[in-house]
Motif scaffolding. Structure first.
Motif, mmCIF file in Angstrom:
data_model
loop_
_atom_site.group_PDB
_atom_site.id
_atom_site.type_symbol
_atom_site.label_atom_id
_atom_site.label_comp_id
_atom_site.label_asym_id
_atom_site.label_seq_id
_atom_site.Cartn_x
_atom_site.Cartn_y
_atom_site.Cartn_z
ATOM 1 N N ARG A 1 -6.466 5.127 -11.537
ATOM 2 C CA ARG A 1 -6.278 5.304 -10.108
ATOM 3 C C ARG A 1 -7.350 6.164 -9.481
ATOM 4 O O ARG A 1 -7.943 5.803 -8.473
ATOM 5 C CB ARG A 1 -4.932 5.985 -9.854
ATOM 6 N N PHE B 1 -9.781 21.212 -18.024
ATOM 7 C CA PHE B 1 -8.759 20.397 -18.686
ATOM 8 C C PHE B 1 -9.373 19.599 -19.831
ATOM 9 O O PHE B 1 -8.882 19.619 -20.949
ATOM 10 C CB PHE B 1 -8.123 19.469 -17.651
ATOM 11 N N ARG C 1 -11.346 21.231 -7.840
ATOM 12 C CA ARG C 1 -10.853 20.015 -8.475
ATOM 13 C C ARG C 1 -11.697 19.671 -9.693
ATOM 14 O O ARG C 1 -11.179 19.450 -10.782
ATOM 15 C CB ARG C 1 -10.887 18.850 -7.480
ATOM 16 N N ARG D 1 -6.685 12.395 -0.774
ATOM 17 C CA ARG D 1 -5.742 12.682 0.310
ATOM 18 C C ARG D 1 -6.350 12.442 1.655
ATOM 19 O O ARG D 1 -6.378 13.310 2.522
ATOM 20 C CB ARG D 1 -5.324 14.144 0.278
ATOM 21 N N ASP E 1 -5.410 10.728 4.086
ATOM 22 C CA ASP E 1 -4.572 10.713 5.291
ATOM 23 C C ASP E 1 -4.308 12.119 5.823
ATOM 24 O O ASP E 1 -4.243 12.322 7.030
ATOM 25 C CB ASP E 1 -3.265 9.941 5.086
ATOM 26 N N LYS F 1 -7.429 0.733 -8.348
ATOM 27 C CA LYS F 1 -6.142 0.726 -7.644
ATOM 28 C C LYS F 1 -5.481 -0.611 -7.787
ATOM 29 O O LYS F 1 -6.065 -1.562 -8.270
ATOM 30 C CB LYS F 1 -6.394 1.028 -6.188
ATOM 31 N N VAL G 1 -5.710 1.400 6.958
ATOM 32 C CA VAL G 1 -4.979 0.618 5.968
ATOM 33 C C VAL G 1 -5.491 0.929 4.563
ATOM 34 O O VAL G 1 -4.734 0.966 3.613
ATOM 35 C CB VAL G 1 -5.118 -0.886 6.291
ATOM 36 N N ALA H 1 1.648 11.456 -10.285
ATOM 37 C CA ALA H 1 0.730 12.598 -10.389
ATOM 38 C C ALA H 1 1.506 13.912 -10.381
ATOM 39 O O ALA H 1 1.087 14.898 -10.986
ATOM 40 C CB ALA H 1 -0.277 12.563 -9.243
ATOM 41 N N ARG I 1 1.103 4.010 -2.976
ATOM 42 C CA ARG I 1 0.791 5.412 -2.701
ATOM 43 C C ARG I 1 1.912 6.313 -3.197
ATOM 44 O O ARG I 1 1.678 7.319 -3.845
ATOM 45 C CB ARG I 1 0.586 5.576 -1.203
ATOM 46 N N PRO J 1 1.811 16.709 -14.891
ATOM 47 C CA PRO J 1 1.729 18.072 -15.439
ATOM 48 C C PRO J 1 3.071 18.571 -15.958
ATOM 49 O O PRO J 1 3.104 19.338 -16.926
ATOM 50 C CB PRO J 1 1.275 18.919 -14.250
ATOM 51 N N LEU K 1 -5.558 17.609 -10.315
ATOM 52 C CA LEU K 1 -4.736 16.566 -9.688
ATOM 53 C C LEU K 1 -4.503 16.810 -8.204
ATOM 54 O O LEU K 1 -4.386 15.865 -7.444
ATOM 55 C CB LEU K 1 -3.378 16.488 -10.385
ATOM 56 N N TYR K 2 -4.383 18.073 -7.812
ATOM 57 C CA TYR K 2 -3.863 18.305 -6.468
ATOM 58 C C TYR K 2 -4.880 18.801 -5.465
ATOM 59 O O TYR K 2 -4.623 18.752 -4.270
ATOM 60 C CB TYR K 2 -2.680 19.279 -6.517
ATOM 61 N N THR L 1 3.387 17.121 -19.301
ATOM 62 C CA THR L 1 2.458 17.839 -20.185
ATOM 63 C C THR L 1 3.083 19.158 -20.619
ATOM 64 O O THR L 1 3.072 19.517 -21.803
ATOM 65 C CB THR L 1 1.132 18.123 -19.442
ATOM 66 N N TYR M 1 1.888 6.544 -6.967
ATOM 67 C CA TYR M 1 0.824 7.412 -7.469
ATOM 68 C C TYR M 1 1.201 8.883 -7.302
ATOM 69 O O TYR M 1 1.077 9.682 -8.229
ATOM 70 C CB TYR M 1 -0.494 7.133 -6.740
ATOM 71 N N ARG M 2 1.685 9.221 -6.101
ATOM 72 C CA ARG M 2 1.981 10.629 -5.846
ATOM 73 C C ARG M 2 3.056 11.143 -6.786
ATOM 74 O O ARG M 2 2.955 12.253 -7.314
ATOM 75 C CB ARG M 2 2.483 10.775 -4.411
ATOM 76 N N ALA N 1 0.835 -1.205 0.000
ATOM 77 C CA ALA N 1 0.000 0.000 0.000
ATOM 78 C C ALA N 1 0.865 1.248 0.000
ATOM 79 O O ALA N 1 0.590 2.215 -0.720
ATOM 80 C CB ALA N 1 -0.924 -0.006 1.211
ATOM 81 N N ILE O 1 4.237 20.575 -24.349
ATOM 82 C CA ILE O 1 3.774 21.869 -24.879
ATOM 83 C C ILE O 1 4.977 22.752 -25.235
ATOM 84 O O ILE O 1 5.016 23.352 -26.315
ATOM 85 C CB ILE O 1 2.861 22.566 -23.849
ATOM 86 N N LEU P 1 -3.092 22.907 -19.043
ATOM 87 C CA LEU P 1 -2.193 22.935 -17.882
ATOM 88 C C LEU P 1 -2.866 23.560 -16.670
ATOM 89 O O LEU P 1 -2.769 23.044 -15.555
ATOM 90 C CB LEU P 1 -0.953 23.749 -18.220
ATOM 91 N N SER Q 1 -5.769 6.221 1.026
ATOM 92 C CA SER Q 1 -4.782 6.413 -0.037
ATOM 93 C C SER Q 1 -4.466 7.876 -0.175
ATOM 94 O O SER Q 1 -5.236 8.710 0.208
ATOM 95 C CB SER Q 1 -5.301 5.865 -1.361
ATOM 96 N N LEU R 1 -5.298 21.189 -15.275
ATOM 97 C CA LEU R 1 -4.717 19.930 -14.789
ATOM 98 C C LEU R 1 -4.260 20.033 -13.340
ATOM 99 O O LEU R 1 -4.414 19.101 -12.557
ATOM 100 C CB LEU R 1 -3.543 19.558 -15.691
#
Ligand code: HEM
Lengths: 316, 520
Positions: free
Chosen positions: A275, B172, B165, B482, B484, A281, B517, A227, A220, A231, B453-454, A234, A223-224, A216, A238, B446, B520, B449
């Motif tokens: 994801r 986008f 978001r 996010r 956590d 996942k 657990v 991600a 994680r 950009p 994503l964030y 990208t 993915y981070r 896990a 460009i 951009l 994510s 995006l």
């Protein structure tokens, strides 16, 4: 000593330091002595410093930004992969076990550069002399280094996930434990779970055992990092298009390098969707990320080496 | 006998629409597009390298013909590539309409109150010693300060954050439509062609003057600008080691009537634009001015734009000679004079003496070696040097600023002279009005995006009830991304809600480890 000599000496030093740090990191994984990890880290940081010196000195020798050909891209890529791993994976995500693999990637990158694309520092050909390409290359290498870290984390995730599944199936029906990935190793700190059968003997938590962090956690961090890279990649595409418009009179021409950077972009877009949206996942998303990593390597190497295109500037 | 009724048209349309609406379809189409692109990068493509396509066809027989028919040598212009792109965009639109409508609704609506707050993933219960109204007011103030969208109803507060978001994500995705429009409009109404201009000459933007093929969009009406481009001077500079530094053309523009508009330099990476066309430095070459006279009568006196021989492996391109021809069809029989130019005599001499090729980076005592042919010229095109049907009758050397004469049997006395060596510049001329749209789309991609994503979406509810000695407060919330880091944010909210109270007491547990657990 002149700058070109300094750069090449620092390059050799980098290679050895990374190699040493890699061996120490793997030794730490095997022996779990904190001292080993500390030494590995010092050596890795020394290697990254030498790497930086090599890059800067190269720029001084060639009197331009030090990212003008494959050899130089590789030097910068190796640097960013190591630094990115130290900062994001060890620093932010607190995972120590990836570093050895990132160092291995950087050692291979540098070795391939030294074997296949050695070039003396020299000025750029006119088409490459534009500030958009400088921006484009920086973004592309940064994105590549992060994708590479994400790719490494994903591969480790797949290994670990597999061993966790096996371990679970051991708990359930007693199939023998695997050797690779080390789900259940004697020396690892085990968290104890109650035995599902309730027989009283404690069973190890498959997520905690072995040399690798939990699947896990790997998933994680992968993915981070991806991600974060997306950009940037990208933007690199460009910026490349803006440069191509000025240099060749068209922003997009399906040149092999352009095509492959689009393909890589597409695959990672698929990964991000899998994801974050489809809730895909785990393994299936991970397989997409690995395909993306392979596509990245093709974009980086194969296109320059084997596929002819306007972008094939391997000799500067 | 009865047949089972098939699906009605309506049902089929609904099915197709449902399929297109699914994100999976869009992603599969995107990946198919990627696979198509890969094929295009592995096979030679007609627009980029027609000669390699020809060679491939020669080598691969039926298989090659099949690939050719199926458009595999022009993947990016093939019908199936366009079809996949169209389906992708239809599917994308089908995805985006419902999402956009939902987002508009969500933006207009205030956050909705909830009941069962302890059913949420994060929840807490507090006992405080002040009244429910004050609790709700505090909670609303705190959440507003934290940039949540807040709505209050009696003693209940509903708050949410992170709609950006979805806004970013939609921006986008929609931006790709602007990209598509920019590409279609730009390519559809534009053109790309090449102009070859010799120093001292003026080239006029008109269809007939383009060198070779000109690629025009379907909706390009053929309206060339009539712009005049005079090459005042071309300059190529090199370093000592033969690597080029820059290629620069100094141009004087003229309008339709021929009045000068100004002088501009263009170089590699630094194009210019005039009257809606962009002009790029693409290539260059030598154009010696050669005169030819037969029995004292002038037959030819123009620059000849030459092409350079292809360099064999290991030989620098700059070491190769240049070739061109003069074709005289007035005399009977035809006369062709083929010319081989060495722009630096030292390179020619060096090759003769040592056999070693030498790069020619500057003009130095240029030499033209010529051969005279008579017969019937098969290909009248200026640039071809086709000796079929011709017989060589003489050869000789011609140095700059000198002349040379030879007798051509049956035709007369030929006099050649080489008054000067000029250069020509190859300019890429293109019109693409879609570029600003494409650039804007790229920027929107951009800009959208990053929040897509964030930014993470989260919702929080606070509900206070009067209780003996103060109030009982329930707080619940969750984050969609996010998860956590939301834990800390949620704890801070709980603390802030109870802050005014001297004796606030949290009576609930945090999420258990088994729940964590799965974060994510
Ligand atoms: C046609 C159906 C599509 C749907 C329903 C869809 C849906 C979505 C959604 C819901 C998100 C936001 C995910 C989130 O907020 O967590 C998203 C993000 C994204 N989409 Fe799409 N998308 C579609 C097609 C495409 C296509 C064709 C592309 C590529 C050209 C694309 C590229 C992306 C990227 C790069 C992101 C950002 C990563 C992410 O947040 O997942 N999407 N998409």
């Amino acid at each position: 000593m002149n700058a070109a000599r300094l750069s090449s000496t620092a390059f050799d030093l980098t290679l050895w330091l990374y190699l040493g740090a890699m061996v120490l990191s793997f030794a730490y994984l095997a022996a779990r002595r904190d001292l080993l990890w500390k030494v590995a880290r010092v050596v890795a940081i020394a290697g990254a410093s030498a790497n930086l010196v090599s890059i800067v000195a190269r720029g001084v020798a060639a009197q331009r930004v030090p990212w003008g050909n494959m050899f130089e891209y590789s030097t910068v890529l190796a640097f960013l992969v190591v630094v990115g791993t130290l900062v994001f994976v060890e620093g932010v995500a607190k995972i120590k076990t990836l570093t050895g693999f990132s160092l291995m990637f950087s050692v291979l990158t540098l070795a391939i550069a030294a074997m296949f694309f050695p070039v003396e520092p020299s000025p750029l050909q006119p088409a490459l002399n534009s500030y958009w390409i400088k921006i484009h290359v920086v973004a592309a290498i940064t994105g590549s280094s992060l994708f590479a870290i994400g790719g490494i984390a994903t591969i480790l995730f797949l290994i670990k996930d597999r061993s966790e599944r096996r371990a679970l199936s051991v708990l359930r029906d007693g199939t023998p434990p695997p050797i690779m990935g080390g789900a259940i190793e004697i020396d690892a700190p085990h968290d104890l779970l109650p035995d599902p059968e309730g027989s009283g003997t404690p069973a190890p938590d498959p997520a905690r055992g072995g040399v690798l962090p939990s699947a896990a956690a790997l998933d994680r961090v992968a993915y981070r990092v991806i991600a974060f890279a997306f950009p940037i990649w990208t933007f690199a595409v460009i910026a490349g298009a803006i440069w191509a418009q000025d240099a060749w009179g068209r922003y997009w021409g399906w040149d092999p390098k352009e095509t492959w950077s689009f393909v890589t972009w597409t695959i990672f877009a698929g990964y991000l969707h899998a994801r974050s949206t489809a809730g895909w996942k785990g393994r299936r998303a991970a397989v997409i990320a690995v395909v993306g990593f392979v596509s990245l390597l093709i974009t980086y190497y194969a296109v320059n080496l084997w596929i002819v295109g306007l972008h094939s500037y391997k000799n500067g | 006998m009865t047949t089972r009724p098939g699906p009605t048209v309506r049902q089929s349309v609904a099915l197709v629409w449902r399929t297109l609406r699914s994100m999976r379809t869009a992603l599969i189409l995107l990946l198919v597009l990627a696979v198509g692109s890969v094929i295009g990068s592995l096979l030679p493509q007609i627009p980029n390298s027609p000669e390699r396509v020809g060679r491939y066809l020669d080598d691969h027989g039926v298989w090659g013909t099949f690939l050719f028919r199926a458009g595999f040598f022009d993947v990016y212009g093939s019908w199936w590539f366009a079809l996949i792109t169209t389906l992708l965009f239809v599917s994308l639109a089908a995805c985006l309409f419902p999402r956009t409508r939902a987002m508009m609704r969500a933006l207009r609506q205030r956050p909705v109150q909830a009941r069962e707050l302890d059913a949420f993933r994060h929840h807490a219960e507090l006992r405080v010693d002040h009244g429910p109204d004050a609790v709700a007011a505090d909670a609303a103030r705190y959440l507003r300060r934290k940039r949540f969208r807040v709505s209050r109803q009696d003693d209940g507060v509903a708050a949410e954050k992170g709609v950006l978001r979805e806004v970013g994500s939609l921006l986008f995705h929609w931006a790709f439509f602007l990209l598509l429009v920019g590409v279609i409009v730009g390519k559809g109404t534009g053109f790309t062609g090449r102009a070859v201009v010799t120093e001292g000459e003026t080239w006029i933007d008109a269809r007939a003057n383009y060198d070779g093929e000109i690629r025009t969009g379907r909706y390009f009406g053929g309206a060339h600008t009539g712009l005049g481009i005079e090459l005042l001077d071309f300059d190529d500079s090199y370093r000592r080691n033969g690597l080029p530094i820059d290629f620069v053309s100094r141009l004087r523009f003229r309008d339709r009537e021929g009045s000068p508009l100004g002088v501009e330099e263009i170089r590699v990476n630094h194009p210019t634009s005039r009257d809606g066309v962009r002009i790029f430095q693409e290539g260059f070459g030598w154009a010696p001015v050669v005169t030819a006279a037969l029995d004292g009568e002038s037959m030819w006196s123009s620059p000849i734009e030459m092409t350079r021989d292809e360099a064999p492996d290991g030989v620098p391109a700059t070491a190769m000679p240049w070739r061109g021809a003069i074709k005289l069809t007035a005399p009977e029989p035809d006369v062709m004079i083929s010319l081989e130019l060495w722009s630096d005599y030292r390179a020619f001499a060096n090759l003769q003496l040592t056999g070693r090729p030498t790069p020619m980076l500057v003009q130095f005592d240029p030499l033209i070696r010529y051969s005279v042919y008579v017969g019937r010229i098969a290909d009248p095109a200026r640039s071809s040097i086709d000796t079929r049907g011709l017989r060589r009758v003489a050869r000789g050397d011609l140095h700059a600023a000198r002349s040379d004469g030879t007798d051509v049997p049956g035709v007369g006395e030929l006099t050649l002279s080489f008054p000067e060596l000029r250069q020509y510049s190859v300019l890429l001329i293109s019109r693409d009005v879609g570029i600003p749209m494409v650039l804007a789309a790229a920027i929107l991609v951009l800009v959208g995006l990053i929040p897509a994503l964030y930014v993470s979406r989260r919702k929080v509810w606070v509900r206070a009830e009067a209780a003996p000695g103060g109030a009982l407060v329930k707080i619940g919330g969750f984050a969609l991304q996010r998860k956590d880091s939301f834990e800390n944010e949620f704890d801070a909210i709980v603390r802030a809600v109870g802050a005014r109270s001297s004796a606030s007491q949290r009576t609930s547990e945090r999420p258990g480890p088994d729940e964590r657990v799965t974060t994510s």
